[in-house]
Design a protein around this motif. Structure first.
Motif, short mmCIF file in Angstrom:
data_model
loop_
_atom_site.label_atom_id
_atom_site.label_comp_id
_atom_site.label_asym_id
_atom_site.label_seq_id
_atom_site.Cartn_x
_atom_site.Cartn_y
_atom_site.Cartn_z
N SER A 372 16.15 18.07 2.30
CA SER A 372 15.47 17.68 1.06
C SER A 372 15.75 16.24 0.67
CB SER A 372 15.88 18.61 -0.08
OG SER A 372 17.28 18.56 -0.28
N GLY A 373 16.87 15.67 1.13
CA GLY A 373 17.19 14.29 0.77
C GLY A 373 16.87 13.29 1.86
N LEU A 374 17.35 13.54 3.08
CA LEU A 374 17.19 12.57 4.16
C LEU A 374 15.77 12.51 4.71
CD1 LEU A 374 20.52 13.29 6.10
CD2 LEU A 374 19.98 11.25 4.77
N GLN A 375 14.95 13.51 4.38
CA GLN A 375 13.54 13.48 4.77
C GLN A 375 12.62 13.47 3.55
OE1 GLN A 375 13.77 17.02 7.36
NE2 GLN A 375 13.38 15.70 9.12
N GLU A 376 13.15 13.07 2.43
CA GLU A 376 12.37 13.07 1.20
C GLU A 376 11.28 11.99 1.25
OE1 GLU A 376 12.95 12.45 -3.62
OE2 GLU A 376 14.70 12.88 -2.35
N PRO A 377 10.06 12.31 0.84
CA PRO A 377 8.94 11.36 0.93
C PRO A 377 8.89 10.40 -0.26
CG PRO A 377 8.13 13.45 0.13
CD PRO A 377 9.60 13.66 0.41
N THR A 378 9.95 9.65 -0.46
CA THR A 378 10.03 8.80 -1.65
C THR A 378 8.96 7.71 -1.67
OG1 THR A 378 11.72 7.51 -0.48
CG2 THR A 378 12.50 9.20 -2.00
N ALA A 379 8.69 7.09 -0.52
CA ALA A 379 7.70 6.01 -0.50
C ALA A 379 6.30 6.54 -0.81
CB ALA A 379 7.72 5.31 0.86
N ASP A 380 5.94 7.71 -0.25
CA ASP A 380 4.62 8.29 -0.53
C ASP A 380 4.51 8.66 -2.00
OD1 ASP A 380 3.96 8.01 2.14
OD2 ASP A 380 4.57 10.05 2.66
N ALA A 381 5.56 9.25 -2.56
CA ALA A 381 5.53 9.62 -3.97
C ALA A 381 5.43 8.39 -4.86
CB ALA A 381 6.78 10.42 -4.32
N GLY A 409 15.43 7.00 -5.52
CA GLY A 409 14.59 7.01 -4.34
C GLY A 409 13.20 6.47 -4.63
N ILE A 410 12.59 6.91 -5.75
CA ILE A 410 11.27 6.41 -6.13
C ILE A 410 11.35 4.94 -6.51
CG2 ILE A 410 9.35 6.69 -7.73
CD1 ILE A 410 9.67 9.01 -5.81
N GLY A 411 12.39 4.58 -7.24
CA GLY A 411 12.51 3.21 -7.74
C GLY A 411 12.63 2.18 -6.64
#
Length: 497
Positions: A372-381, A409-411
């Motif tokens: 859930s963390g190391l593959q989180e889609p932060t850039a897409d979100a 991550g989003i920031g």
């Protein structure tokens, strides 16, 4: 410092395995786990300001994260690669310390075992550039330059001792445990006490003091890092609490000593290596000093845990266990006729172990499993949220605010100007600009439902938009999992479309 080389023989295979182990986390980050984990995201976000203090700790790790982010962006692979370069420097220093104590083949063997430990191989994925892992670079450097300065009295070693001591202290305040243990060793041994009569020693102290002074002044002025450190001491707890903390102290040592300790035990049982405890009185002064430092650090930690209730976490043990390696090294002796066979078998064992583990990880996390963390889609979100924002406003957002596991991550993925922090840390964030929040607005992004209420309590009367939700596919995995995010907009003043 002596180079990491060895005479021809089995050591060449060992060094190849060590090189592969150093590269392996970078490969896993690039192929399987592209997103930095939570602690690393935070230090990148704060590192974009290169502050003298942060809300919770001294600044060295955020400076390192900020430098990598400035050069390569918030790439998980780039962050892990930078971490591995620094770790390799620490292992080179550890090797140089070992060479002062044992012969070259044993020094090479032990540096390989340390560099292929479970912590050294897998911790960078979760804690790249975190303070504990950065201490693997600075602590061996401090010890090496002190030992060489004592022997040679060269100004180069005294200067570098001061520089590395400052780096250690600016990385984490637990360096005080190392410095106290060094002080015990210096006082205890006559040959080290003579350092107190040398100008170079005071030059090192002066250099370290000057490098630390800006941070110390700022920390005393604002107090956030000192208060955070104090919160780790909870006072006397129950017997169960103390036992748990002592157990974590033991685990902290094992993280870096495994699987090397098991390999040494098996090699000893097969009469490839013998274990012999030398007489302390017959040891060199360098070895006596290393042993005294290690014992003193352990005693100090036991006192902090048992007496002051230090809330100890296993990963805190990384630098302590690394310095245990040179203290343990003189216990081991080769059965020389079987040395190359031992080296060869160790190389194949480590290659097989990490080859199998890497294959399992890649197959699992590129297929049915997900992280859930190391593959989180932060850039897409971040892209989806920013598209929505830009459809409404012609400026901003000034900030991304929310809960810790989401907002950083989003920031950082929102772009190089992305500025993010948790609502909880706003009062302790020295670079937070209230005018920027007012003029350019903010995105509240979160997975914890209490975030809007926390913002409303911090900024009563400030309007928020209605809550929206997006579901974004998790990266690299093929199990169809998505990550959900909730967000609201705090409108900027005077730039509605």
């Amino acid at each position: 410092m002596q180079p990491l080389v060895s005479r021809p023989g089995g050591s060449g295979g060992l060094l190849a395995v060590l090189a592969a182990a150093i590269v392996l986390p970078v490969l896993l980050a690039a192929v399987v786990f592209p997103t930095p984990l939570y602690d690393t995201r935070e230090l990148i976000a704060w590192g974009r300001h290169f502050p003298l203090i942060t809300p919770v700790h001294p600044p060295m790790m955020v400076w390192a994260g900020g430098a990598v982010d400035r050069l390569f962006g918030p790439s998980g692979a780039a962050i892990v690669a930078a971490n591995q370069v620094l770790m390799a420097i620490g292992f080179a220093y550890l090797y140089a310390v070992l060479r002062l104590l044992v012969e070259r083949p044993m020094a090479t063997y032990l540096i390989v075992l340390a560099g292929t430990s479970f912590y050294a191989v897998f911790a960078p994925l979760s804690w790249a550039l975190n303070a504990d892992i950065l201490q693997l670079t600075s602590w061996p450097a401090v010890i090496f330059h002190l030992l060489r300065a004592r022997q040679s009295d060269r100004w180069l070693h005294w200067i570098l001792l001061g520089v590395w001591a400052a780096i250690a202290a600016l990385t984490k305040y637990n360096a005080a445990v190392l410095f106290l243990a060094i002080a015990v060793g210096v006082v205890a041994l006559p040959s080290f006490r003579r350092c107190l009569t040398r100008p170079g020693f005071y030059g090192a102290v002066l250099i370290a003091t000057l490098l630390l002074l800006p941070h110390v002044i700022t920390a005393l002025k604002f107090g956030s890092t000192l208060a955070y450190g104090e919160r780790h001491f909870t006072g006397g707890g129950s017997l169960g609490d103390s036992a748990r903390r002592f157990g974590l102290l033991v685990v902290g040592y094992l993280l870096l000593l495994l699987p090397g300790g098991v390999i040494v035990a098996v090699s000893s049982a097969r009469h490839m290596i013998s274990v012999r405890v030398p007489r302390f009185s017959e040891a060199s002064d360098d070895l006596k000093f290393i042993v005294i430092v290690n014992v003193s650090m352990l005693v100090i930690l036991l006192g902090l845990i048992g007496g002051l209730g230090l809330e100890y976490i296993a990963r805190y043990g990384a630098p302590f266990s690394l310095l245990a390696v040179p203290a343990l090294a003189p216990l081991l002796r080769w059965n020389e006729p079987r040395r190359e066979s031992c080296e060869r078998q160790t190389a194949w064992t480590l290659a097989g172990l990490y080859g199998a583990l890497s294959a399992v990880v890649m197959i699992a996390y590129l297929g049915p499993a997900s992280h859930s963390g190391l593959q989180e889609p932060t850039a897409d979100a971040a892209r989806l949220i920013l598209d929505d924002w830009r459809g409404r406003y012609s400026c901003g957002p000034g900030y991304f605010l929310g809960d810790r596991q989401t907002v950083y991550g989003i920031g950082i993925a929102a772009g190089p100007d992305g500025d993010s922090t948790t609502i909880h840390f706003i009062p302790a964030t020295r670079w937070f600009d209230q005018r920027k929040l007012d003029d350019q607005g903010a995105v509240l992004v979160y997975t914890l439902p209490q975030v809007p209420a926390q913002f409303a309590a911090a900024y009563p009367g400030r309007a928020m938009s209605e809550e929206k939700r997006i579901d974004v596919p998790v990266l690299r995995t093929h199990n169809g999992k998505t990550k959900e995010y909730y967000y609201r907009f705090v409108a900027p003043k005077g730039c509605d479309r």
